[in-house]
Enzyme design. Structure first.
Site, PDB file in Angstrom:
ATOM      1  N   SER A  87       0.780  -1.242   0.000  1.00  0.00           N
ATOM      2  CA  SER A  87       0.000   0.000   0.000  1.00  0.00           C
ATOM      3  C   SER A  87       0.814   1.296   0.000  1.00  0.00           C
ATOM      4  CB  SER A  87      -0.926   0.001   1.219  1.00  0.00           C
ATOM      5  OG  SER A  87      -0.147   0.148   2.397  1.00  0.00           O
ATOM      6  N   THR A 132      -8.735   2.055  -3.625  1.00  0.00           N
ATOM      7  CA  THR A 132      -8.261   3.394  -3.242  1.00  0.00           C
ATOM      8  C   THR A 132      -8.738   4.476  -4.207  1.00  0.00           C
ATOM      9  OG1 THR A 132      -6.235   4.720  -3.081  1.00  0.00           O
ATOM     10  CG2 THR A 132      -6.146   2.847  -4.529  1.00  0.00           C
ATOM     11  N   ASP A 133      -8.797   5.701  -3.719  1.00  0.00           N
ATOM     12  CA  ASP A 133      -9.147   6.818  -4.618  1.00  0.00           C
ATOM     13  C   ASP A 133      -7.986   7.174  -5.553  1.00  0.00           C
ATOM     14  OD1 ASP A 133      -7.424   8.027  -2.786  1.00  0.00           O
ATOM     15  OD2 ASP A 133      -8.787   9.676  -2.272  1.00  0.00           O
ATOM     16  N   GLU A 134      -6.791   6.622  -5.287  1.00  0.00           N
ATOM     17  CA  GLU A 134      -5.634   6.970  -6.130  1.00  0.00           C
ATOM     18  C   GLU A 134      -5.779   6.448  -7.559  1.00  0.00           C
ATOM     19  OE1 GLU A 134      -1.746   6.590  -4.495  1.00  0.00           O
ATOM     20  OE2 GLU A 134      -2.376   7.256  -2.519  1.00  0.00           O
ATOM     21  N   TYR A 157       2.005   2.001  -7.496  1.00  0.00           N
ATOM     22  CA  TYR A 157       0.987   1.535  -6.539  1.00  0.00           C
ATOM     23  C   TYR A 157      -0.412   1.704  -7.110  1.00  0.00           C
ATOM     24  CZ  TYR A 157      -2.487   1.984  -2.859  1.00  0.00           C
ATOM     25  OH  TYR A 157      -3.647   1.873  -2.136  1.00  0.00           O
ATOM     26  N   ALA A 159      -1.364   2.201 -10.124  1.00  0.00           N
ATOM     27  CA  ALA A 159      -1.572   1.399 -11.347  1.00  0.00           C
ATOM     28  C   ALA A 159      -1.905  -0.043 -10.976  1.00  0.00           C
ATOM     29  CB  ALA A 159      -0.332   1.451 -12.229  1.00  0.00           C
ATOM     30  N   LYS A 161      -3.377  -1.048  -8.192  1.00  0.00           N
ATOM     31  CA  LYS A 161      -4.737  -1.093  -7.634  1.00  0.00           C
ATOM     32  C   LYS A 161      -5.777  -0.911  -8.748  1.00  0.00           C
ATOM     33  CE  LYS A 161      -5.906  -1.434  -3.823  1.00  0.00           C
ATOM     34  NZ  LYS A 161      -6.188  -2.661  -3.021  1.00  0.00           N
ATOM     35  N   TYR A 214       7.349  16.407   1.951  1.00  0.00           N
ATOM     36  CA  TYR A 214       7.788  16.337   0.553  1.00  0.00           C
ATOM     37  C   TYR A 214       7.485  17.647  -0.180  1.00  0.00           C
ATOM     38  CZ  TYR A 214       7.855  11.209   1.259  1.00  0.00           C
ATOM     39  OH  TYR A 214       8.088   9.935   1.714  1.00  0.00           O
ATOM     40  N   ASP A 287      10.898  16.089  -3.297  1.00  0.00           N
ATOM     41  CA  ASP A 287       9.525  15.646  -3.538  1.00  0.00           C
ATOM     42  C   ASP A 287       9.479  14.188  -3.985  1.00  0.00           C
ATOM     43  OD1 ASP A 287       6.826  15.966  -3.568  1.00  0.00           O
ATOM     44  OD2 ASP A 287       6.777  17.484  -5.156  1.00  0.00           O
ATOM     45  N   ARG A 288       8.343  13.554  -3.753  1.00  0.00           N
ATOM     46  CA  ARG A 288       8.078  12.205  -4.275  1.00  0.00           C
ATOM     47  C   ARG A 288       7.994  12.274  -5.799  1.00  0.00           C
ATOM     48  NH1 ARG A 288       2.650   9.630  -1.934  1.00  0.00           N
ATOM     49  NH2 ARG A 288       4.034   8.777  -0.339  1.00  0.00           N
TER      50      ARG A 288
HETATM   51  C1  LIG Z   1       5.424   9.470   4.063  1.00  0.00           C
HETATM   52  C2  LIG Z   1       5.361  10.939   3.723  1.00  0.00           C
HETATM   53  C3  LIG Z   1       4.360  11.449   2.920  1.00  0.00           C
HETATM   54  N1  LIG Z   1       4.326  12.764   2.601  1.00  0.00           N
HETATM   55  C4  LIG Z   1       3.212  13.259   1.765  1.00  0.00           C
HETATM   56  C5  LIG Z   1       2.903  12.461   0.517  1.00  0.00           C
HETATM   57  C6  LIG Z   1       1.401  12.627   0.375  1.00  0.00           C
HETATM   58  O1  LIG Z   1       1.086  13.831  -0.294  1.00  0.00           O
HETATM   59  C7  LIG Z   1       0.897  12.720   1.815  1.00  0.00           C
HETATM   60  C8  LIG Z   1       0.412  11.413   2.385  1.00  0.00           C
HETATM   61  O2  LIG Z   1       1.383  10.430   2.098  1.00  0.00           O
HETATM   62  P1  LIG Z   1       1.179   8.920   2.511  1.00  0.00           P
HETATM   63  O3  LIG Z   1       0.870   8.860   3.972  1.00  0.00           O
HETATM   64  O4  LIG Z   1       2.351   8.150   2.017  1.00  0.00           O
HETATM   65  O5  LIG Z   1      -0.166   8.510   1.748  1.00  0.00           O
HETATM   66  P2  LIG Z   1      -0.580   8.615   0.175  1.00  0.00           P
HETATM   67  O6  LIG Z   1       0.615   8.561  -0.691  1.00  0.00           O
HETATM   68  O7  LIG Z   1      -1.505   9.768   0.021  1.00  0.00           O
HETATM   69  O8  LIG Z   1      -1.378   7.234   0.038  1.00  0.00           O
HETATM   70  C9  LIG Z   1      -2.253   6.758   1.078  1.00  0.00           C
HETATM   71  O9  LIG Z   1      -3.596   7.012   0.767  1.00  0.00           O
HETATM   72  C10 LIG Z   1      -4.168   6.256  -0.289  1.00  0.00           C
HETATM   73  C11 LIG Z   1      -5.599   6.694  -0.450  1.00  0.00           C
HETATM   74  O10 LIG Z   1      -5.635   7.987  -1.002  1.00  0.00           O
HETATM   75  C12 LIG Z   1      -3.998   4.771  -0.043  1.00  0.00           C
HETATM   76  O11 LIG Z   1      -4.493   4.052  -1.130  1.00  0.00           O
HETATM   77  C13 LIG Z   1      -2.526   4.444   0.167  1.00  0.00           C
HETATM   78  O12 LIG Z   1      -2.362   3.071   0.444  1.00  0.00           O
HETATM   79  C14 LIG Z   1      -2.009   5.273   1.323  1.00  0.00           C
HETATM   80  O13 LIG Z   1      -0.629   5.021   1.503  1.00  0.00           O
HETATM   81  O14 LIG Z   1       2.035  13.164   2.570  1.00  0.00           O
HETATM   82  C15 LIG Z   1       5.264  13.659   3.093  1.00  0.00           C
HETATM   83  O15 LIG Z   1       5.204  14.864   2.820  1.00  0.00           O
HETATM   84  N2  LIG Z   1       6.252  13.160   3.890  1.00  0.00           N
HETATM   85  C16 LIG Z   1       6.358  11.844   4.225  1.00  0.00           C
HETATM   86  O16 LIG Z   1       7.301  11.444   4.952  1.00  0.00           O
END
Ligand SMILES: Cc1cn([C@H]2C[C@H](O)[C@@H](COP(=O)(O)OP(=O)(O)O[C@H]3O[C@H](CO)[C@@H](O)[C@H](O)[C@H]3O)O2)c(=O)[nH]c1=O
Length: 351
Positions: A87, A132-134, A157, A159, A161, A214, A287-288
């Site tokens: 995920s 997921t909404d992604e 990821y 793609a 899902k 990020y 950034d990612r």
């Molecule tokens: C881990 C991390 C993330 N981020 C940013 C990236 C995203 O814009 C936001 C949330 O990141 P994440 O917590 O990794 O979640 P995101 O990429 O949105 O995806 C989540 O939400 C999705 C649903 O939208 C799920 O399908 C995914 O499994 C789940 O991981 O924060 C940061 O800025 N710093 C970080 O260290």
């Protein structure tokens, strides 16, 4: 009605909340939790329900065809709630094949096995795929994802899902397998593996480590309390229409940087630190790759058709979440050893 329900990925974050809800709310159901217990699956997430008579745990991999076949033979499931998945978007960028294997192949193996066991009698069967909404891609500053929005996944990821969603619908159209899909926004709450933004930030603030944001922190996510997602899954599993997709979300959009600032304020209060202390840990990092700008999901269909709505305001949910992490230090210590350390060392070396 008694049911025999397979929940895949039940030791994970969202899965464990779904398992807990089902085993406590439906004592007549037999709930089989199938989980491979990879890095984010943890049976400690279910200590409070593990001895209930209607709960069974099976360790196994959804890509293992022979094992899945034997499992269906043994329990004769009439329902599947499929949550097992890789995920984390950042991990998918580093190792896309692992995501294709589990999310695409694993889903196909489950679909194929359900078809084999259910083909002579599809009555009262349901294959419920949690997605997921992604899959809908990235929004600009306006608009929402609707159930009719075209798929436009942009990370390995999403793609994977999206592909699994397509297989689910292909089994519905081709073999009339009774299926439902739900696509949910970002979840937060207890038992969340601390590689995701909110639990990672809580963990780092507590330990006075940098909180990595990020890019400029301008990306927007729509946050939903995990227990509300579990309630939505319960509603859809019991009342949803076969062949339909339901969007789940809280109409609760936050820019990452605003969310982290709020979290810092809550952490300062909870830890008795002077206001502004935790915010000093915020660190803007690279950034990612392919970072989706904004997710915002319209859950009106679920609300109007099936009567579900979120139960918690975000600030209240976030405080409850912080409280849980601060009182469950052992859980955090346990999950942040081993694979977690290796992963983060690798991540930070790359920056
Ligand atoms: C881990 C991390 C993330 N981020 C940013 C990236 C995203 O814009 C936001 C949330 O990141 P994440 O917590 O990794 O979640 P995101 O990429 O949105 O995806 C989540 O939400 C999705 C649903 O939208 C799920 O399908 C995914 O499994 C789940 O991981 O924060 C940061 O800025 N710093 C970080 O260290």
């Amino acid at each position: 009605m008694k049911r025999r329900v397979l929940i895949t990925g039940g030791a994970g974050f969202i899965g464990s909340h779904v398992v807990r809800l089902f085993v406590t709310k439906y004592p007549d159901y037999q709930i089989v939790n199938l989980d491979a217990l990879t890095y984010a699956g943890n049976l400690e997430n279910l200590l409070d329900v593990k001895d209930l008579p209607n709960y069974i745990f099976e360790k196994g991999d959804i890509t293992d065809e022979a094992f899945i076949d034997q499992l269906f033979g043994k329990y004769q499931f009439d329902g599947v709630i499929h949550l097992a998945a890789e995920s984390h978007v950042d991990r998918s960028i580093m190792d896309p094949l692992a995501f294709i294997r589990t999310n695409v192949l694993g889903t196909a193996v489950l679909l194929n096995t359900a078809r084999k066991y259910w083909k002579d009698n599809m009555d009262d069967k349901l294959f419920y795929h949690v997605s997921t909404d992604e899959v809908y891609g990235s929004l600009g500053e306006e608009g929402f994802f609707h159930e009719t929005t075209a798929y436009d996944p942009r990370s390995p990821y999403s793609a994977s899902k999206a592909s699994s969603d397509h297989f689910v619908m292909a089994y519905y159209h081709t073999y009339h397998l009774p299926v439902i899909i739900s696509n949910c926004s970002n979840n937060y709450g207890s038992h969340h593996f601390p590689e995701k933004l909110i639990p990672l930030a809580i963990h780092n603030i507590k330990n006075n480590k940098p909180v990595p944001v990020y890019g400029k922190g301008e990306n927007v996510r729509d946050w939903l309390y995990v227990n509300d997602h579990a309630r939505a899954i319960d509603t859809i599993f019991h009342k949803g229409r076969i062949g339909e997709t339901y969007n789940i979300g809280g109409f609760n959009e936050w820019k990452n940087i605003d969310l982290i600032q709020l979290l810092c304020r809550i952490m300062d209060q909870k830890l008795g630190r002077p206001e502004g202390t935790s915010a000093q840990l915020i660190t803007f990092v690279k950034d990612r790759a392919g970072h989706d700008l904004r997710y915002a999901i319209d859950a009106t269909k679920l609300n109007k058709e099936l009567g579900w709505e979120p139960s918690l305001q975000f600030e209240e949910g976030l405080e409850k979440t912080v409280d849980w992490y601060l009182t469950n230090e052992e859980w955090l210590q346990h999950v942040t050893s081993g694979d977690y350390q290796n992963y983060y060392q690798e991540q930070y070396q790359k920056r």
